[in-house]
Scaffold this motif. Structure first.
Motif, PDB file in Angstrom:
ATOM      1  N   LYS A  89       4.126  44.955 -21.099  1.00  0.00           N
ATOM      2  CA  LYS A  89       5.535  44.574 -21.235  1.00  0.00           C
ATOM      3  C   LYS A  89       5.821  43.470 -20.235  1.00  0.00           C
ATOM      4  O   LYS A  89       5.762  43.675 -19.018  1.00  0.00           O
ATOM      5  CB  LYS A  89       6.441  45.773 -20.987  1.00  0.00           C
TER       6      LYS A  89
ATOM      7  N   TYR B 189      14.747  39.337 -23.758  1.00  0.00           N
ATOM      8  CA  TYR B 189      15.414  40.640 -23.766  1.00  0.00           C
ATOM      9  C   TYR B 189      16.933  40.555 -23.626  1.00  0.00           C
ATOM     10  O   TYR B 189      17.613  41.573 -23.607  1.00  0.00           O
ATOM     11  CB  TYR B 189      14.898  41.518 -22.613  1.00  0.00           C
TER      12      TYR B 189
ATOM     13  N   LYS C 146       4.876  43.782 -25.709  1.00  0.00           N
ATOM     14  CA  LYS C 146       6.290  43.437 -25.828  1.00  0.00           C
ATOM     15  C   LYS C 146       6.600  42.269 -24.901  1.00  0.00           C
ATOM     16  O   LYS C 146       6.259  42.336 -23.714  1.00  0.00           O
ATOM     17  CB  LYS C 146       7.148  44.650 -25.449  1.00  0.00           C
ATOM     18  N   PRO C 147       7.246  41.199 -25.451  1.00  0.00           N
ATOM     19  CA  PRO C 147       7.626  40.875 -26.816  1.00  0.00           C
ATOM     20  C   PRO C 147       6.406  40.610 -27.706  1.00  0.00           C
ATOM     21  O   PRO C 147       5.274  40.713 -27.265  1.00  0.00           O
ATOM     22  CB  PRO C 147       8.472  39.615 -26.657  1.00  0.00           C
TER      23      PRO C 147
ATOM     24  N   TYR D 174       6.427  44.973 -30.304  1.00  0.00           N
ATOM     25  CA  TYR D 174       7.893  45.033 -30.325  1.00  0.00           C
ATOM     26  C   TYR D 174       8.441  43.637 -30.578  1.00  0.00           C
ATOM     27  O   TYR D 174       8.370  42.762 -29.721  1.00  0.00           O
ATOM     28  CB  TYR D 174       8.405  45.580 -29.000  1.00  0.00           C
TER      29      TYR D 174
ATOM     30  N   VAL E 145      11.298  41.753 -30.408  1.00  0.00           N
ATOM     31  CA  VAL E 145      12.433  42.129 -29.558  1.00  0.00           C
ATOM     32  C   VAL E 145      13.735  41.432 -29.954  1.00  0.00           C
ATOM     33  O   VAL E 145      13.782  40.572 -30.838  1.00  0.00           O
ATOM     34  CB  VAL E 145      12.110  41.863 -28.076  1.00  0.00           C
ATOM     35  N   SER E 146      14.784  41.806 -29.226  1.00  0.00           N
ATOM     36  CA  SER E 146      16.146  41.389 -29.564  1.00  0.00           C
ATOM     37  C   SER E 146      16.323  39.871 -29.580  1.00  0.00           C
ATOM     38  O   SER E 146      16.987  39.330 -30.478  1.00  0.00           O
ATOM     39  CB  SER E 146      17.135  42.011 -28.575  1.00  0.00           C
TER      40      SER E 146
END
Length: 308
Positions: free
Chosen positions: A177, A183, A230-231, A253, A255-256
């Motif tokens: 991560k 994020y 992640k990402p 992931y 991600v956002s």
């Protein structure tokens, strides 16, 4: 006929943010189409996810009513995520629940652990993470997913789960991560932005690929059943290296920030949003991911079903 990579609904996990109250549906402005949902509306949403999109796996993040210094509030059986897990399990038959385990949503300072002398204390944080994991398992979580990046947390969680009889509850470790700029929207959604400093002392330097392999290996040695990168999009090379080097399921992931960039470009008519989503998810799977966590999961699943 000769297509090598195909993303299916079974490859996807949909993340959700659960909050206190009833009939609460707070829009997340930086993540269009995503909401902070109270438990009653979350249950309805998960039913819809399963029935309409054919996606049967979710990842839960909690937004507590009160926060504290250590994140211990998340260890209570009355905490928001354990309550949500129980409610979903009662009402939705065919759903797998991954419980995120971290402290950033639950601490007043927004860091992922207990602060001592201005920085996160690794070993004190492990105690809270292990306790939180047991609570999630007792509530009915199918998978425990520690996202904190503390050293030794997979081993501590595995021991705690085993000691409480949850020997068959798997761990999906956020192993690589990175301390990423992607994020930002998530921190709006979860209210988890750090109140001072940043997370670079415990999350990974985006420049380091070899270190990611060492982190993954350590988590496997401590008992991780799945490992996560992640990402996803800026780290497709890491996903590929992890898949090549370790015989273990790999989770990515999406991600956002990756999600929100697509939504913003699509809303402005700059890109073909539907094609871009499909291309992004395909690239992540092609790189080696067995499972993809993505905020696109529901809309992708619905379109996938319509195609069939």
């Amino acid at each position: 006929m000769i297509r090598e990579t195909e993303v299916d609904c079974d490859d996807l996990i949909m993340p959700y943010f659960v909050c206190p109250g009833t009939k609460v549906k707070n829009p997340i402005p930086s993540m269009p189409g995503n909401y902070q949902l109270s438990i009653d509306l979350l249950v309805k949403e998960v039913k819809d996810l399963v029935d309409r999109a054919g996606v049967h796996k979710i990842l839960l993040f909690g937004i507590p009513e009160h926060k504290d210094e250590t994140g211990e509030v998340a260890c209570s059986h009355n905490a928001i995520v354990p309550q949500a897990i129980k409610a979903i399990k009662r009402e939705v038959a065919d759903v797998l629940i991954v419980a995120d385990v971290c402290n950033c949503e639950y601490t007043v300072h927004g860091h992922c652990g207990t602060i001592v002398n201005g920085d996160v204390n690794n070993d004190l944080t492990l105690v809270t993470l292990a306790s939180q994991s047991v609570t999630m398992a007792e509530a009915g979580a199918d998978i425990i997913a520690p996202s904190d990046m503390m050293d030794g947390r997979v081993g501590a969680i595995r021991k705690a789960l085993d000691d409480h009889g949850y020997t068959k509850t798997p761990i999906m470790a956020y192993s690589a991560k990175f301390a990423s700029a992607f994020y930002g929207p998530f921190r709006d959604a979860a209210g988890s932005a750090p109140q001072f400093g940043d997370r670079s002392t415990y999350q990974m330097d985006p420049a380091n690929g070899d270190e990611a392999l060492r982190e993954v290996e350590q988590d496997i040695l401590e008992g991780a059943d799945m490992v996560m990168v992640k990402p996803a999009l800026s780290y497709l090379d890491v996903i590929q290296r992890v898949k090549t080097n370790f015989n273990i399921p790999v989770v990515a992931y999406n991600v956002s920030g990756e999600f929100s960039m697509v939504k913003a470009a699509g809303a402005n008519g700059w890109v073909d949003e539907e094609r871009m989503i499909k291309e992004i998810l395909t690239s992540i799977k092609r790189a080696g991911a067995d499972v993809i966590i993505s905020y696109h999961a529901k809309e992708f699943g619905i379109k996938k079903r319509l195609e069939k």
